[in-house]
Design a protein around this motif. Structure first.
Motif, mmCIF file in Angstrom:
data_model
loop_
_atom_site.group_PDB
_atom_site.id
_atom_site.type_symbol
_atom_site.label_atom_id
_atom_site.label_comp_id
_atom_site.label_asym_id
_atom_site.label_seq_id
_atom_site.Cartn_x
_atom_site.Cartn_y
_atom_site.Cartn_z
ATOM 1 N N GLN A 26 55.731 30.932 61.809
ATOM 2 C CA GLN A 26 56.162 32.048 62.649
ATOM 3 C C GLN A 26 56.482 33.288 61.816
ATOM 4 O OE1 GLN A 26 58.665 30.942 66.194
ATOM 5 N NE2 GLN A 26 58.850 28.992 65.080
ATOM 6 N N LEU A 37 54.933 36.962 62.402
ATOM 7 C CA LEU A 37 55.751 38.180 62.505
ATOM 8 C C LEU A 37 55.232 39.256 61.551
ATOM 9 C CD1 LEU A 37 59.396 36.773 62.742
ATOM 10 C CD2 LEU A 37 58.351 38.356 64.358
ATOM 11 N N ALA A 41 49.245 37.949 69.696
ATOM 12 C CA ALA A 41 50.478 37.251 69.338
ATOM 13 C C ALA A 41 50.523 35.872 69.990
ATOM 14 C CB ALA A 41 51.688 38.087 69.758
ATOM 15 N N TYR A 42 50.150 35.814 71.279
ATOM 16 C CA TYR A 42 50.132 34.528 71.987
ATOM 17 C C TYR A 42 49.161 33.563 71.292
ATOM 18 C CZ TYR A 42 50.030 31.235 75.901
ATOM 19 O OH TYR A 42 50.133 30.104 76.671
ATOM 20 N N LEU A 83 50.435 32.204 67.952
ATOM 21 C CA LEU A 83 51.524 31.236 68.079
ATOM 22 C C LEU A 83 51.055 29.899 68.630
ATOM 23 C CD1 LEU A 83 54.254 33.635 69.492
ATOM 24 C CD2 LEU A 83 54.310 32.516 67.269
ATOM 25 N N ARG A 126 58.351 27.387 70.898
ATOM 26 C CA ARG A 126 58.138 28.828 70.711
ATOM 27 C C ARG A 126 58.876 29.633 71.793
ATOM 28 N NH1 ARG A 126 56.992 27.007 66.705
ATOM 29 N NH2 ARG A 126 55.009 27.019 65.534
ATOM 30 N N GLN A 145 61.620 31.087 71.890
ATOM 31 C CA GLN A 145 62.313 32.299 71.466
ATOM 32 C C GLN A 145 61.404 33.529 71.527
ATOM 33 O OE1 GLN A 145 61.814 29.589 69.730
ATOM 34 N NE2 GLN A 145 61.273 29.960 67.588
ATOM 35 N N TRP A 146 60.097 33.317 71.673
ATOM 36 C CA TRP A 146 59.136 34.419 71.798
ATOM 37 C C TRP A 146 58.882 34.804 73.261
ATOM 38 C CZ3 TRP A 146 56.276 36.940 67.882
ATOM 39 C CH2 TRP A 146 56.449 36.438 66.592
ATOM 40 N N PHE A 150 59.707 38.396 74.428
ATOM 41 C CA PHE A 150 58.755 39.340 73.822
ATOM 42 C C PHE A 150 57.422 39.291 74.552
ATOM 43 C CE2 PHE A 150 55.171 39.999 71.006
ATOM 44 C CZ PHE A 150 55.456 41.224 70.422
ATOM 45 N N LEU A 197 59.990 42.572 67.985
ATOM 46 C CA LEU A 197 59.752 41.617 66.902
ATOM 47 C C LEU A 197 61.019 41.387 66.088
ATOM 48 C CD1 LEU A 197 56.236 42.780 65.620
ATOM 49 C CD2 LEU A 197 56.756 40.759 66.994
ATOM 50 N N VAL A 221 63.069 38.842 67.874
ATOM 51 C CA VAL A 221 62.559 37.479 67.673
ATOM 52 C C VAL A 221 62.977 36.959 66.304
ATOM 53 C CG1 VAL A 221 60.470 36.093 67.402
ATOM 54 C CG2 VAL A 221 60.600 37.798 69.222
#
Length: 754
Positions: free
Chosen positions: A109, A113, A202-203, A206, A236, A238-239, A242, A265, A268
């Motif tokens: 992660q 980032l 981003a998706y 991850l 995941r 915590q994302w 966002f 970001l 996160v």
């Protein structure tokens, strides 16, 4: 240029090596730029076919767009032109480390980032310049030699206020898997569309998958418009906040600009830091809480089934209790559940026999390198199961120490092989084992940390000693991982990086730095308010040519003094109308040229270079000997032959009708050469010195002053007092320059004492 038989065109100055890839409108080749002997990428429009008008416009638009953008995470452009076949091309840096689509960072992660931050900053910069990329996707994110992400392919970028129409109204150029809802519908776009595409990336980074799917491009485009933002896996979560903003259907509900997204970001990362800093028990609870409820239901059902089978199959009569542990299950909880309700725990003898079976199983798993995987069949779980039965079993504890040591060897191999993902994964496994086995205070854990530190520091020292910047960059992620338990290691990596940067600056300084002479504040009876360093010689043609190659600076207009017809000639520094060797002073350079050279040299070396002021030049000239002018410099003498000149000549002959190699004549008392003759020298001063001059001139510095004599000056001219001026964009065949390097106050004081 060397022709390549398989390439249907040539590009002057480049040797085409091989094709790198082909896109919708152009082919990219690897080439060698022969003048600089460096590898570059050459993007050629329609190399295999005649391009359409639309493609030509898109290609030209891309070149113009990139040329406007100067950012560390946007691919730059070197040159634009036409090949021998007439095909448009432009050159750009060769980025050998592939694109983002070939990488899998889903388990890292922090790396995700970092990549997103770089791309958000690049997009923010483009948006500030009115550019919307419109095709943000992993294939358009390349990595340079230092593995830094670079945003590329602005072929369909849209600039505000642009007259170029590269698509018809309502067109949806772009990649459907990453396009925003408004782009899918052919509506007008702004920077928030690019940020949506970055959210899709981003998706994918991850999870390893796109958020929306469909049987064809149209179905995928509709999914972007209609389907809700998908939920991330529990690990995941915590994302999720966002992602909800990044992939909002309505642009007004998204991140409004790149700075807003970067703040997301940061939030996160703060949550990741908070989770990392939790005590071990809280961290385990947090991990367990992330498991889905369906998994807990399954675990409960399995445990219940095992308990029922145990009760049904429990031995009767004289059956020895030891046989109950012949087929030991891997989980300690199952061993405990095997005791029927109302009965006591297994006898000490039974526990010992069960432990022996488990230890034997664990030893086999350890020899097969089944350290922590697969689940249910690994040495770590087997040793932990023994400790659940016998907390003080020394063999099990020693076994855990061996598992920890083996994990350490895997971590070391990943470090040596620059395998960041394996390094981070195995190190985290070791940390979890230390928590579950209560090894944090043990000698084994301390030895584990010490060995990782030792190897890491050895790598650091080796990379610094070898000035291996690329190799050092690969240690950044391991430093971040190791810093979880040894915080100073990240600082050591940062110190090593600074050392290499400084070493590179020193190397460049040695490569570009001219020979300098310290000019003290006192020279005999002459007093000045500061000391400084002055070039030992005038800047040579070879030195100036290197500057021109690096900057592509065009040649200035040039004249020969007192020769009006020289205006009809195309005089310039390469051809001042007389032959020159590379070690002779460059002439025919304007004041602007000299000023630009000083700024460029300052950038290359990190030092402060400039032209001297008149006062500084005169102070340095105080070191000249007033006698023996012919011995101190190349001046007008009998060597000029029948060349017409108004100046009288010295009664000597040095065999040089024009300029001479620098440093050939006797130096001044300070060691400065050619303050007499060869070339007059530009200074910082304006020719308009009085307030009245400045009032009458719209540009008070449209002319600058040069000092000293040149190869055309005879006995009627005094080197220390000779003064002239010229327009700042005009050079003369008799004027060159030397540079001054500023020194700080400490050096100035020391110089004065010297």
């Amino acid at each position: 240029m060397t022709a390549n038989p398989g390439i249907p065109f040539e590009i002057p100055g480049y040797r085409i090596i091989r094709p790198l890839g082909q896109g919708g409108m152009a082919t990219v080749y690897l080439a060698n730029q022969e003048t600089l002997d460096r590898e570059v990428a050459v993007k050629v429009l329609g190399a295999d076919r005649a391009p359409s008008e639309d493609l030509i416009k898109r290609f030209e638009n891309e070149a113009r767009t990139i040329a406007k953008l100067d950012h560390p995470h946007i691919v730059s452009i070197y040159e634009v032109g036409r090949a021998s076949s007439g095909h448009l091309y432009y050159t750009l840096p060769y980025l050998p480390n592939g694109d983002l689509s070939t990488r899998n960072d889903s388990q890292d992660q922090r790396r995700v980032l970092a990549i997103l931050r770089c791309l958000a900053e690049a997009l923010g910069y483009a948006h500030q310049h009115g550019i919307v990329h419109r095709d943000v996707k992993p294939e358009n994110v390349l990595f340079d030699k230092l593995d830094r992400p670079q945003l590329a392919d602005f072929g369909i970028a849209l600039a505000r206020h642009s007259d170029v129409r590269v698509t018809r109204e309502g067109a949806t150029l772009g990649s459907t898997g990453y396009m925003s809802p408004e782009q899918a519908r052919g509506l007008s776009l702004d920077g928030r569309s690019d940020l949506y595409s970055l959210g899709v990336m981003a998706y994918e980074l991850l999870t390893g998958d796109l958020p929306f799917h469909g049987p064809d491009a149209l179905s995928v485009a509709l999914a972007h418009v209609e389907q809700p933002v998908p939920r991330l896996p529990p690990m995941r979560r915590q994302w999720q906040g966002f992602m909800d903003r990044a992939l909002a259907k309505d642009p007004a509900q998204r991140f409004q600009d790149a700075a807003d997204l970067l703040s997301g970001l940061d939030a996160v990362e703060a949550e990741l830091d908070q989770r990392r800093d939790k005590p071990p028990l809280q961290a385990w609870r947090a991990r367990l809480a992330e498991l889905p409820a369906s998994l807990w239901v399954g675990v409960t059902a399995v445990a219940g089934t095992l308990l029922l089978l145990t009760m049904l199959l429990w031995p009767k009569g004289d059956e020895s209790p030891e046989t109950r542990f012949v087929t030991a299950t891997p989980l300690a909880a199952t061993a405990e559940a095997a005791v029927p309700a109302g009965e006591t725990a297994a006898t000490d003898a039974g526990a010992t026999t069960a432990s022996a079976a488990r230890l034997a199983l664990a030893a086999g798993q350890l020899s097969e390198q089944k350290l922590v995987t697969p689940a249910g069949d690994n040495a770590a779980e087997s040793y932990l199961a023994v400790l659940a039965l016998e907390p003080n079993n020394s063999a099990a504890r020693e076994g855990l120490n061996q598992v920890l040591a083996a994990l350490g060897r895997q971590v070391d191999a990943a470090l040596v092989g620059s395998d960041d993902a394996t390094f981070a994964s195995q190190y985290e496994q070791a940390r979890m084992l230390a928590d579950r086995g209560q090894l944090r205070d043990s000698a084994a854990w301390k030895d584990f940390l010490a060995q990782r530190r030792s190897l890491f520091e050895q790598r650091l020292q080796a990379d610094v000693a070898a000035a291996a910047s690329a190799q050092l960059a690969t240690l950044k992620r391991p430093a971040e991982v190791l810093a979880q338990d040894q915080a100073d290691l990240l600082g050591k990596w940062q110190d090593a990086e600074r050392q290499l940067v400084q070493a590179e600056q020193r190397r460049k300084a040695r490569e570009f730095e001219p020979a300098l002479v310290l000019v003290p504040a006192e020279i005999g009876a002459n007093r000045f308010d500061h000391a400084f360093e002055l070039g030992r010689t005038e800047v040579t043609r070879a030195e100036y040519a290197r500057f021109v190659r690096a900057t592509n600076r065009p040649a200035a207009r040039c004249r020969e003094p007192l020769r009006p017809l020289s205006r009809l000639k195309s005089l310039q520094w390469r051809d001042p109308d007389f032959p020159q060797d590379e070690d002779e002073p460059v002439v025919c350079v304007s004041w602007q040229d000299a000023y630009a050279y000083a700024r460029w040299l300052s950038q290359q070396t990190g030092a402060r270079y400039r032209l001297p002021s008149e006062a500084e030049w005169q102070h340095a000239a105080a070191s000249l000997d007033r006698s023996g002018i012919c011995e101190q410099g190349n001046v007008a003498d009998a060597s000029m032959g029948s060349r017409w000149t108004l100046a009288s000549r010295h009664k000597c002959s040095d065999g040089r009708a024009h300029t001479s190699p620098v440093g050939r004549y006797r130096a001044s008392s300070l060691g400065l050469y050619d303050l007499v003759g060869n070339a007059s020298e530009w200074t910082l001063n304006c020719s308009a010195n009085t307030a009245w001059d400045r009032l009458l001139q719209s540009d008070a510095c449209k002319e600058r002053v040069f000092r000293g004599t040149s190869w055309r000056d005879g006995p009627d001219d005094n080197a220390a007092s000779r003064r002239g001026s010229s327009e700042i964009d005009l050079g003369y065949t008799t004027v060159g320059f030397r540079l001054l390097r500023e020194v700080d106050s400490t050096a100035s004081t020391a110089s004065t004492a010297h």
